[in-house]
Design a protein around this motif. Structure first.
Motif, mmCIF file in Angstrom:
data_model
loop_
_atom_site.group_PDB
_atom_site.id
_atom_site.type_symbol
_atom_site.label_atom_id
_atom_site.label_comp_id
_atom_site.label_asym_id
_atom_site.label_seq_id
_atom_site.Cartn_x
_atom_site.Cartn_y
_atom_site.Cartn_z
ATOM 1 N N ARG A 168 0.837 -1.207 0.000
ATOM 2 C CA ARG A 168 0.000 0.000 0.000
ATOM 3 C C ARG A 168 0.867 1.251 0.000
ATOM 4 N N GLY A 169 0.410 2.255 -0.765
ATOM 5 C CA GLY A 169 1.093 3.542 -0.778
ATOM 6 C C GLY A 169 0.237 4.552 -0.061
ATOM 7 N N GLY A 170 -0.295 5.517 -0.827
ATOM 8 C CA GLY A 170 -1.099 6.579 -0.216
ATOM 9 C C GLY A 170 -2.550 6.194 0.022
ATOM 10 N N GLY B 149 -9.876 -0.522 -5.378
ATOM 11 C CA GLY B 149 -10.014 -1.421 -4.229
ATOM 12 C C GLY B 149 -8.843 -2.379 -4.088
ATOM 13 N N GLY B 150 -7.774 -2.147 -4.857
ATOM 14 C CA GLY B 150 -6.619 -3.057 -4.829
ATOM 15 C C GLY B 150 -5.935 -3.146 -3.478
ATOM 16 N N ALA B 151 -6.038 -2.104 -2.663
ATOM 17 C CA ALA B 151 -5.335 -2.106 -1.371
ATOM 18 C C ALA B 151 -6.248 -2.578 -0.230
ATOM 19 N N PRO C 264 -0.820 12.201 -11.658
ATOM 20 C CA PRO C 264 -2.254 11.994 -11.387
ATOM 21 C C PRO C 264 -2.801 13.127 -10.540
ATOM 22 N N THR C 265 -4.088 13.354 -10.604
ATOM 23 C CA THR C 265 -4.702 14.444 -9.836
ATOM 24 C C THR C 265 -4.510 14.207 -8.337
ATOM 25 N N SER C 266 -4.254 12.960 -7.970
ATOM 26 C CA SER C 266 -4.062 12.608 -6.562
ATOM 27 C C SER C 266 -2.621 12.787 -6.106
ATOM 28 N N ALA D 82 -1.135 13.008 -2.534
ATOM 29 C CA ALA D 82 -1.244 11.918 -1.562
ATOM 30 C C ALA D 82 -0.776 10.565 -2.092
ATOM 31 N N SER D 83 -0.779 10.370 -3.404
ATOM 32 C CA SER D 83 -0.398 9.055 -3.924
ATOM 33 C C SER D 83 1.108 8.888 -3.812
ATOM 34 N N CYS D 84 1.562 7.629 -3.846
ATOM 35 C CA CYS D 84 2.992 7.343 -3.726
ATOM 36 C C CYS D 84 3.500 6.681 -5.008
ATOM 37 N N ILE D 85 4.818 6.718 -5.160
ATOM 38 C CA ILE D 85 5.440 6.199 -6.381
ATOM 39 C C ILE D 85 5.124 4.714 -6.614
ATOM 40 N N GLY D 86 5.191 3.899 -5.556
ATOM 41 C CA GLY D 86 4.891 2.465 -5.712
ATOM 42 C C GLY D 86 3.476 2.270 -6.232
ATOM 43 N N GLY D 87 2.544 3.046 -5.673
ATOM 44 C CA GLY D 87 1.147 2.972 -6.121
ATOM 45 C C GLY D 87 1.020 3.435 -7.560
ATOM 46 N N ALA E 69 -0.178 4.813 -13.222
ATOM 47 C CA ALA E 69 -0.900 6.081 -13.131
ATOM 48 C C ALA E 69 -0.375 7.114 -14.125
ATOM 49 N N GLY E 70 -1.244 8.022 -14.442
ATOM 50 C CA GLY E 70 -0.860 9.130 -15.309
ATOM 51 C C GLY E 70 -1.872 10.232 -15.154
ATOM 52 N N GLY E 71 -1.576 11.381 -15.684
ATOM 53 C CA GLY E 71 -2.517 12.495 -15.559
ATOM 54 C C GLY E 71 -2.536 13.301 -16.827
ATOM 55 N N LYS E 72 -2.539 14.607 -16.586
ATOM 56 C CA LYS E 72 -2.673 15.547 -17.695
ATOM 57 C C LYS E 72 -1.574 15.365 -18.754
ATOM 58 N N LYS F 148 -0.226 -3.997 -12.028
ATOM 59 C CA LYS F 148 -0.604 -5.283 -11.434
ATOM 60 C C LYS F 148 -1.371 -5.100 -10.126
ATOM 61 N N GLU F 149 -1.545 -3.889 -9.670
ATOM 62 C CA GLU F 149 -2.240 -3.613 -8.401
ATOM 63 C C GLU F 149 -1.632 -4.419 -7.250
ATOM 64 N N GLY F 150 -0.325 -4.580 -7.282
ATOM 65 C CA GLY F 150 0.361 -5.217 -6.148
ATOM 66 C C GLY F 150 0.253 -6.720 -6.112
ATOM 67 N N LEU G 290 6.006 -6.609 -4.376
ATOM 68 C CA LEU G 290 6.074 -5.340 -3.645
ATOM 69 C C LEU G 290 7.140 -4.467 -4.301
ATOM 70 N N ILE G 291 6.710 -3.378 -4.921
ATOM 71 C CA ILE G 291 7.652 -2.470 -5.579
ATOM 72 C C ILE G 291 8.341 -1.658 -4.486
ATOM 73 N N THR G 292 9.666 -1.597 -4.528
ATOM 74 C CA THR G 292 10.376 -0.911 -3.434
ATOM 75 C C THR G 292 11.012 0.407 -3.883
HETATM 76 C C1 LIG Z 1 -8.981 12.438 -6.172
HETATM 77 C C2 LIG Z 1 -8.277 11.359 -6.937
HETATM 78 C C3 LIG Z 1 -7.758 11.649 -8.177
HETATM 79 C C4 LIG Z 1 -7.098 10.663 -8.911
HETATM 80 N N1 LIG Z 1 -6.576 10.995 -10.122
HETATM 81 C C5 LIG Z 1 -5.917 10.066 -10.843
HETATM 82 C C6 LIG Z 1 -5.341 10.409 -12.112
HETATM 83 O O1 LIG Z 1 -5.418 11.543 -12.571
HETATM 84 N N2 LIG Z 1 -4.692 9.430 -12.789
HETATM 85 C C7 LIG Z 1 -4.566 8.160 -12.303
HETATM 86 O O2 LIG Z 1 -3.935 7.325 -12.956
HETATM 87 N N3 LIG Z 1 -5.093 7.822 -11.100
HETATM 88 C C8 LIG Z 1 -5.751 8.730 -10.364
HETATM 89 N N4 LIG Z 1 -6.294 8.399 -9.148
HETATM 90 C C9 LIG Z 1 -6.157 7.029 -8.659
HETATM 91 C C10 LIG Z 1 -4.916 6.826 -7.723
HETATM 92 O O3 LIG Z 1 -4.567 8.014 -7.095
HETATM 93 C C11 LIG Z 1 -3.727 6.298 -8.488
HETATM 94 O O4 LIG Z 1 -4.036 5.030 -8.986
HETATM 95 C C12 LIG Z 1 -2.442 6.219 -7.669
HETATM 96 O O5 LIG Z 1 -1.401 5.749 -8.502
HETATM 97 C C13 LIG Z 1 -2.551 5.288 -6.462
HETATM 98 O O6 LIG Z 1 -1.389 5.459 -5.677
HETATM 99 P P1 LIG Z 1 -1.394 5.149 -4.113
HETATM 100 O O7 LIG Z 1 -0.002 5.296 -3.611
HETATM 101 O O8 LIG Z 1 -2.419 5.926 -3.416
HETATM 102 O O9 LIG Z 1 -1.776 3.599 -4.155
HETATM 103 P P2 LIG Z 1 -2.703 2.769 -3.157
HETATM 104 O O10 LIG Z 1 -4.099 3.240 -3.203
HETATM 105 O O11 LIG Z 1 -2.051 2.670 -1.840
HETATM 106 O O12 LIG Z 1 -2.625 1.351 -3.878
HETATM 107 C C14 LIG Z 1 -3.169 1.201 -5.164
HETATM 108 C C15 LIG Z 1 -2.797 -0.189 -5.672
HETATM 109 O O13 LIG Z 1 -1.395 -0.265 -5.864
HETATM 110 C C16 LIG Z 1 -0.828 -1.293 -5.068
HETATM 111 N N5 LIG Z 1 0.434 -0.790 -4.538
HETATM 112 C C17 LIG Z 1 0.628 0.343 -3.817
HETATM 113 N N6 LIG Z 1 1.931 0.462 -3.511
HETATM 114 C C18 LIG Z 1 2.542 -0.621 -4.040
HETATM 115 C C19 LIG Z 1 3.891 -1.090 -4.035
HETATM 116 N N7 LIG Z 1 4.873 -0.413 -3.436
HETATM 117 N N8 LIG Z 1 4.158 -2.254 -4.675
HETATM 118 C C20 LIG Z 1 3.182 -2.962 -5.301
HETATM 119 N N9 LIG Z 1 1.913 -2.574 -5.320
HETATM 120 C C21 LIG Z 1 1.597 -1.418 -4.698
HETATM 121 C C22 LIG Z 1 -1.854 -1.574 -3.985
HETATM 122 O O14 LIG Z 1 -1.774 -2.904 -3.522
HETATM 123 C C23 LIG Z 1 -3.158 -1.304 -4.702
HETATM 124 O O15 LIG Z 1 -3.541 -2.431 -5.440
HETATM 125 C C24 LIG Z 1 -6.970 9.364 -8.397
HETATM 126 C C25 LIG Z 1 -7.476 9.064 -7.130
HETATM 127 C C26 LIG Z 1 -8.121 10.050 -6.402
HETATM 128 C C27 LIG Z 1 -8.664 9.710 -5.041
#
Ligand SMILES: Cc1cc2nc3c(=O)[nH]c(=O)nc-3n(C[C@H](O)[C@H](O)[C@H](O)COP(=O)(O)OP(=O)(O)OC[C@H]3O[C@@H](n4cnc5c(N)ncnc54)[C@H](O)[C@@H]3O)c2cc1C
Length: 483
Positions: free
Chosen positions: A200-202, A208-210, A272-274, A277-282, A288-291, A383-385, A389-391
């Protein structure tokens, strides 16, 4: 009481979104709901049913509240009192049985049997939990700091869901590795202990992957893996000339990488718009991608290399070869060197080169095809984790052309007529000799409403669609003309 006027919820203290039916099936087994339903139609006083529901309500309210569980784990006396009260109610139901071996009485007997098993499972869970917590602490405590291993209510509650707000099970434990090196032994220990691992990242994911689906789940929170390297100029394998790259721990918040790039006059294209709060592993796990995806693609297109721990605690290092420094589907062939190491991280197990046609990595006309989890066999990405585990990850950075104009288009009226504008804008700029579309963000009606978008044309109400485009070029006039 007929089905029509039966109360929707009879189980007390149920503040969750689970229905009576789901709770009965979870606690008493799949068939129990049908049996209860049949008895309900011929209910007499309803007292036995009420007592059964009270027992289920007691179990459910505690099972869904980690703070109450902590309390009962700390106080075996209180746990005994609760279990005794449950048995008392079941005994009262027993007393009310007719004992005449009628069809009705047999059904009551079946339910009582299932309810006693549920109470026993509830009680036994506490001894099991205490014992498993001790084992987890012993194994993980030898690898990471003891306060990185959390069983408390607060940690479990804050890792029960992600941006979907879907909740199924609370994790059994939350682990926060301090370093990348701790990750392989942590994965090994958790697997040996029979726990399901969720990285899990942010927690901003929308799929629902996390979210834990099993009670015996360990969430590995990567937020402490927040080492962010300096920007380096590096010649990537199979390319000529240096390229700016940045190495990020899996837990680095996306925005911090964007800021580091910006401070050096460069662009981190994973936006990404998030990003706050989102993390690199996520980002890697979700591709992920954005604009900026329109110009430079998503995470996959921008990865130079990444490291991860596989389910068997082996290390996997993936390196993109002959990086085209642009969108991956523009390259006829994308090549990756994959090296696998023993859990010690240094003994090489084997090496292979994976070749995937660039166009197979992206669905025609789409930013990313989230339904394609296999993604040509590239580990970790999208792969949604599930495969490890991506480090850490190293990304390429881009140079933004000198001039930029952001154009905002508001669409009122029929959305169907507005949507083709997205393709038209892209086609127009794809053919422009000097200006480039560096980003195009689409805000649909719901999004416009959710963010409280302030329109420029107030008299027309709220726009049905908004497009925000970044037009860039080294030629100032070209940008102005295209905009
Ligand atoms: C307001 C809002 C805006 C968003 N905008 C965008 C957008 O513009 N573009 C976009 O692509 N997404 C967007 N998202 C979706 C989300 O933010 C992205 O998918 C982001 O990459 C998730 O990162 P996270 O660190 O929060 O991951 P988490 O929610 O913690 O995890 C997401 C998935 O990744 C897996 N994961 C997390 N960390 C690791 C790791 N280190 N190794 C292996 N697996 C891991 C988890 O198991 C889970 O399956 C948005 C979400 C929100 C709430």
């Amino acid at each position: 009481m007929t089905r029509m006027n039966a109360r929707l919820r009879e189980i007390p203290y149920n503040y969750t979104s689970f229905s009576d039916r789901e709770i009965v099936m979870r606690l008493l087994g799949e068939d129990a709901w049908g049996t209860l339903d049949e008895l309900r139609t011929e209910r007499r006083t309803g007292r036995s049913a009420r007592m059964l529901y009270e027992v289920l309500g007691d179990i459910w309210v505690v099972n869904r509240n980690p703070y109450l569980q902590d309390d009962l784990l700390d106080s075996p006396r209180r746990l005994n009192l609760l279990v005794e009260a449950m048995h008392h109610r079941l005994n009262e139901i027993e007393k009310r049985r007719t004992g005449d071996a009628s069809a009705r009485d047999t059904k009551v007997d079946e339910l009582l049997h299932a309810a006693r098993s549920a109470v026993a499972a509830f009680e036994n869970q506490y001894a099991e939990t205490r014992s498993l917590r001790r084992k987890v602490m012993r194994r993980l405590g030898a690898i990471t700091r003891r306060d990185n291993i959390q069983f408390d209510g607060m940690a479990r509650v804050s890792h029960v869901t992600d941006a979907t707000d879907w909740r199924v099970e609370y994790p059994f434990v939350v682990v926060h590795p301090d370093t990348e090196d701790e990750c392989a032994p942590i994965v090994k220990a958790l697997t040996d202990l029979g726990l399901t691992i969720i990285p899990r990242g942010g927690g901003t994911g929308y799929t629902g992957g996390a979210i834990p689906l099993d009670r015996l789940t360990a969430v590995v929170n990567t937020e402490k893996l927040d080492t962010l390297g300096a920007i380096e100029q590096r010649v990537l394998p199979g390319t000529s000339g240096p390229c700016a790259v940045i190495r990020c721990g899996a837990g680095v918040v996306t925005k911090r990488v964007m800021e580091a790039a910006e401070a050096a006059g460069l662009v981190f294209a994973v936006d990404p718009t998030s990003a706050d709060a989102s993390c690199i592993g996520g980002n890697v796990a979700m591709n992920a991608g954005g604009k900026k995806a329109v110009l430079w693609g998503t995470a996959l297109d921008n990865l130079a290399s990444w490291r991860m721990v596989g389910p068997d605690a082996s290390w996997i290092e993936v390196e993109r070869l002959e990086h085209n420094r642009s969108r991956i589907h523009d390259a006829p062939l994308a090549r990756f060197r994959i090296r696998r190491f023993e859990p010690d991280g240094s003994t090489l197990r084997g090496e292979e080169t994976l070749e995937v046609e660039g166009k197979r990595l992206r669905k025609e006309g789409l930013g990313k095809d989230v339904t394609d989890k296999f993604l040509g066999g590239v580990p970790g990405v999208q792969k949604e984790g599930c495969d490890g585990l991506i480090t850490s990850a190293t990304f390429i950075l881009h140079r933004m052309p000198k001039h930029i104009r952001t154009v905002c288009l508001e669409f009122f009226g029929d959305v169907k007529r507005a949507v083709p504008a997205i393709v038209e804008i892209k086609s127009y700029l794809d053919q422009h000799p000097k200006a480039i579309l560096a980003g195009l963000e689409h805000l649909d009606e719901r999004y416009v409403k959710a963010v409280g978008y302030a329109t420029k044309a107030k008299s027309r109400g709220r726009p049905r669609m908004v497009l925000i485009g970044d037009i860039v070029s080294d030629d100032e006039n070209a940008v102005a003309e295209a905009a």
